[in-house]
Structure formats: C-alpha cells, structure tokens
Design a protein around this motif. Sequence first.
Motif, mmCIF file in Angstrom:
data_model
loop_
_atom_site.group_PDB
_atom_site.id
_atom_site.type_symbol
_atom_site.label_atom_id
_atom_site.label_comp_id
_atom_site.label_asym_id
_atom_site.label_seq_id
_atom_site.Cartn_x
_atom_site.Cartn_y
_atom_site.Cartn_z
ATOM 1 N N ASP A 196 13.877 -2.637 -8.448
ATOM 2 C CA ASP A 196 14.856 -1.409 -9.677
ATOM 3 C C ASP A 196 14.293 -0.418 -8.603
ATOM 4 O O ASP A 196 15.152 0.588 -8.384
ATOM 5 C CB ASP A 196 14.719 -1.452 -11.126
ATOM 6 C CG ASP A 196 15.220 -2.009 -11.420
ATOM 7 O OD1 ASP A 196 16.127 -3.418 -10.862
ATOM 8 O OD2 ASP A 196 14.670 -2.460 -12.991
ATOM 9 N N LYS A 197 13.343 0.304 -7.652
ATOM 10 C CA LYS A 197 12.533 1.656 -7.417
ATOM 11 C C LYS A 197 12.695 1.865 -5.692
ATOM 12 O O LYS A 197 13.580 2.760 -5.507
ATOM 13 C CB LYS A 197 11.220 1.815 -7.627
ATOM 14 C CG LYS A 197 11.316 3.525 -7.028
ATOM 15 C CD LYS A 197 9.520 3.246 -7.168
ATOM 16 C CE LYS A 197 9.163 4.964 -7.114
ATOM 17 N NZ LYS A 197 7.702 4.948 -7.760
ATOM 18 N N PHE A 198 12.355 0.482 -5.064
ATOM 19 C CA PHE A 198 12.499 0.373 -3.505
ATOM 20 C C PHE A 198 13.582 -0.703 -3.058
ATOM 21 O O PHE A 198 14.237 -0.295 -1.980
ATOM 22 C CB PHE A 198 11.111 -0.292 -3.183
ATOM 23 C CG PHE A 198 10.070 0.920 -3.779
ATOM 24 C CD1 PHE A 198 9.587 2.289 -2.754
ATOM 25 C CD2 PHE A 198 9.136 0.377 -4.653
ATOM 26 C CE1 PHE A 198 8.666 2.592 -3.395
ATOM 27 C CE2 PHE A 198 7.936 1.718 -4.776
ATOM 28 C CZ PHE A 198 7.685 2.312 -4.672
ATOM 29 N N TYR A 199 13.899 -1.601 -3.483
ATOM 30 C CA TYR A 199 14.280 -2.693 -3.006
ATOM 31 C C TYR A 199 16.021 -2.275 -3.102
ATOM 32 O O TYR A 199 17.085 -2.259 -2.548
ATOM 33 C CB TYR A 199 14.073 -4.004 -3.443
ATOM 34 C CG TYR A 199 15.141 -4.992 -2.723
ATOM 35 C CD1 TYR A 199 14.273 -5.396 -1.515
ATOM 36 C CD2 TYR A 199 16.287 -5.591 -2.378
ATOM 37 C CE1 TYR A 199 14.481 -6.341 -0.165
ATOM 38 C CE2 TYR A 199 16.560 -6.569 -1.739
ATOM 39 C CZ TYR A 199 16.102 -6.820 -0.748
ATOM 40 O OH TYR A 199 16.355 -8.079 0.183
ATOM 41 N N LEU A 213 10.467 6.203 0.035
ATOM 42 C CA LEU A 213 11.467 6.072 -0.048
ATOM 43 C C LEU A 213 12.565 7.040 0.053
ATOM 44 O O LEU A 213 13.785 6.856 0.612
ATOM 45 C CB LEU A 213 11.965 6.931 -1.987
ATOM 46 C CG LEU A 213 11.046 5.964 -2.989
ATOM 47 C CD1 LEU A 213 11.071 6.883 -4.110
ATOM 48 C CD2 LEU A 213 12.275 4.888 -3.266
ATOM 49 N N ASP A 214 12.191 7.990 0.963
ATOM 50 C CA ASP A 214 12.962 9.314 2.060
ATOM 51 C C ASP A 214 13.076 8.012 2.538
ATOM 52 O O ASP A 214 13.882 8.446 3.870
ATOM 53 C CB ASP A 214 11.575 10.043 2.120
ATOM 54 C CG ASP A 214 11.946 10.968 0.775
ATOM 55 O OD1 ASP A 214 12.420 10.793 0.088
ATOM 56 O OD2 ASP A 214 11.009 12.172 1.046
ATOM 57 N N ALA A 215 12.200 6.995 3.316
ATOM 58 C CA ALA A 215 12.378 7.158 4.680
ATOM 59 C C ALA A 215 13.772 5.076 4.312
ATOM 60 O O ALA A 215 14.501 5.138 5.272
ATOM 61 C CB ALA A 215 11.063 5.428 4.820
ATOM 62 N N LEU A 218 0.909 -1.097 -0.324
ATOM 63 C CA LEU A 218 -0.127 0.002 0.124
ATOM 64 C C LEU A 218 0.589 1.222 0.196
ATOM 65 O O LEU A 218 0.601 2.718 -0.645
ATOM 66 C CB LEU A 218 -0.826 0.028 1.226
ATOM 67 C CG LEU A 218 -1.851 -1.048 0.825
ATOM 68 C CD1 LEU A 218 -2.928 -0.973 2.340
ATOM 69 C CD2 LEU A 218 -2.949 -1.195 0.353
ATOM 70 N N ASP A 219 2.104 0.982 0.507
ATOM 71 C CA ASP A 219 2.960 2.392 0.733
ATOM 72 C C ASP A 219 3.453 2.753 -0.419
ATOM 73 O O ASP A 219 3.687 3.742 -0.834
ATOM 74 C CB ASP A 219 3.697 2.195 2.480
ATOM 75 C CG ASP A 219 2.984 2.393 3.352
ATOM 76 O OD1 ASP A 219 1.994 2.282 3.690
ATOM 77 O OD2 ASP A 219 4.169 1.678 4.477
ATOM 78 N N MET A 220 3.834 1.605 -0.870
ATOM 79 C CA MET A 220 4.541 1.547 -2.302
ATOM 80 C C MET A 220 4.029 1.905 -3.424
ATOM 81 O O MET A 220 4.110 3.219 -4.405
ATOM 82 C CB MET A 220 4.866 0.338 -2.695
ATOM 83 C CG MET A 220 5.984 -0.371 -2.071
ATOM 84 S SD MET A 220 6.132 -1.869 -1.861
ATOM 85 C CE MET A 220 6.623 -2.584 -4.156
#
Length: 454
Positions: free
Chosen positions: A254-257, A213-215, A203-205
Amino acid sequence: MSAQKMKEYRTKLFSDVYAGIIPDRIPIWDGLTPEYLIQYAGKDLMTTQYQYNVDLLVEIYEKGMEVCRGDMPAGGFARNPIAMMFQQSLSMVMSENGFIQHPERSFMEANEYDEFIKNPYDFLQEKLEPRLNKGFQGEVFRARNYAKTILSHMDVGREFGIAEATIIERYGLFKRPFGTVGMQLVPFDFITDFYRGFSKIPLDMRRQPEKLLDALEALMPYSIWMGKPQVVSPLGCNMIMTHMAAFLNQKDFDKFYWPTFNKLCHIAAEQGQAMQIFLEGDWTRFIDNLQELPQGTQLWAEYGDPQQFKDKLGKKMVLGGFYPLTLLRTGTKEQCIDKAKELMDILAPSGNYIFIFDKSALAPSDINPENYTAVLEYVLENGKYENAGDVVTTENKEDSIKKYSHLYPEFKSKYVLTFDEFKKVYPPSDQRVEPLMRAAYDKYFNMIDKGFFL
C-alpha cells in the motif's frame, strides 16, 4: 470457414470481450513462448536465436500449429541476443542452455537517490545505462554500439513481423492493431528490477523510505509519457508484467507499490487505453486494491483464488489465468480437462473471461502436448455462450476512471526534443518541407526515443 472469415470471427470475440459484451465463445490464448516453439520444431535454442529469418520463423510457427489452438498467434516477445551482444548487456544474459535470463544485480548505489530524483531519465542515460551495458561506455563506442543495437532490433522485428503476419493470414488469427500495444513502466518494479536489485530494495524501504517514495513519484512523468500509445484502440492495451508486488506485505504494498501503479492504470484509461496486467504470484490478498482499477482492466492471474476474483472483480475486469501449466506435464488427460472445466464453471459465466494458462511453456519438458491440445479443444467445444451479445454490466466505464494526469508535469529531458523544439536549432530551409521533416522526425522519434529496445 475460410481463414479470412475465421479472422473476422476471432476479432469479434476479442472486440466483444474488451467492450464488455458476452462473446459467442470464450476466447483462447495459447501458452507457448518462442523458446518453446523453437525447441518443439527441433531447432537448437541457442543458435536459432542468432539467425532469425522469415523462412526459419514460418517453419517454426508452422510446426507449432500442430499443438496451437488459440485465437491469437503463439510466441510473442522474443529477446534479441545479437542486440545484447552489442550492448554487452549485464542485465540480460544468455545461459549455457540458451535461455536469456535477468540476473540479480544492482547498478545504482543507495546514495544516488537525490541525483535520480532530480531527473530520472537524464540520470538513467548518463549514469545507469552505461553500467547496465558495457558497450555503452565511452561516447564514441556508445554511439556506434547503440546504432548496431537498434539496427539489430529493427532487423529481428521485421523478420518476426512478416513471419507472424504470414501465420495470421494462413490460419485466420486475431492480432491487436499495429501501434496500439505498449509496455507500461511500473516505478517500483522498474527501480527494483533494473537498478537497485531484489536484495537492495528492502534496505531502501527500511533505511530511506522517503527517498524511495520520492524516486517513485519522480518517475511518473516518464512512465506516463512512455505509456502513451501511437494509436488508441479498444483492441489495444498497455502491458504490465508485475514482479515485486508478490513479495510485499500489505502495508509495504500500500505504501510503495500501489499508489503509482494505480494512478498509471487510471491515467492510461483517461487516454482511452486499457491495461493488461500479468499478476505474478498470488494477488488474492490485494483483491480489494484491484477493485479500484478502471472498468475493463485485463487481469492475467498466475495464482490465487479464482472464485474470489470472479465474485469481487468479475463484473468489472476481464479475467484470465489460474490454470496450472504444471498440470499439463504431471496430470492425466482427464485431470487436465477436469481442471479446465472447474475454472470455466467459475470464471466463464456472464463473460469477461479469456482462457489463459497461469504461465507460458518455455521448454518441451514443461508440458505434455497431448494434454495441452486436449484442454484447449475442450474449451473450444464447450466454451459457447447461450447469452452471447448481452452486456456484462450496465455500469458506465467512465465513472470508474479517476483523473490523475493533471497531477504530473509533462515529461522533459534535455535528451528528448519534440520536433518543434528541434526545428529551433535546425530550421526547415523552406516551409514546404516542414511537414515532411516533421513526419520523418516523429517516425524515428517513436522508434528510438519511445522504443523499449534496452
């Protein structure tokens, strides 16, 4: 061969592999957890975990040597239910069958990201840890229960340490040097596993990707600090047990991990520390990402295409895994040995290979012990190299390391003081005792402030 000579031989096997040299034979890890060893020794799993002591553990380890054939002591990390009792842990819970599990829970609200980002460590200490551990709620109860938790970890750690050292000396096993192994925090897994939960992070994604991403970036200084080993050694490593990557598509990976994960691996390499990574699930689709990691990274694959891993990573990374533990329960001895031969034919040529199962056995029903020993004995007998001593690659390891550490500030928290900061509020009474105070402060600082006790 004497136990001491065997220990020296086994140490050289791993020294060579980690240095990019083809060893005399394929090194072997056993795939048996403490839970398996307890039950194999005929002990009750639940009650045994509440009464660890040296004599009991040596008895359990000795029984396990009936099936163990690896070059390192079997067992490894064990959860501590007594510490969990004082914590009143909600993130690690013992089930009715004695296994300690991590239930799916969320301890952080979606609207708390701003507070988390401001200072992740302070927010964890002030808000999240009391939610994970009911015993840490209330200032006085937290102090007393935290002390009990730490003392329990120290007691259990001492018993395991003495028992393991006893078995190492008796059987000439290899052990990474003390202080050279760390647990590497991975931002995406850390936030998911302990705070937002498996069901909330998607849900956050979608709803607040920039906050997430900031976190992840805000966690980097703390992750880097926690990953610094007490002692740097070519035989040491930082360990990563990946989790969420296997559940992400390539775009989200690629974006988050990947960005923080990749940078942490390179920052550890900058510090002289290799990364040992358990790749949960099938990472074959991420193999191009893995090519970006520093030379000498140790990859333990659960599933995937071993041929692709060897073709694309075999000269750069130390590979292991892929062998299906379930086959040891369901297959014939011949089928089990044939699978080992198949993987050795693919992964062993030109070195950079350690024989490891895809996962470790938790219960006696997970494997047929006869198949288990037959496989490891086959590897022992047929894993010799004719070109031992050759280098795996002529590529310079330093050229594979990207510099990222300068991008992040030093980790700071009002709850974590260096000795130089501490002595401003509690100065030495005499210059003669300052080095003694510093030594004591650093000793307990490393045990408590940098200890993965929770």
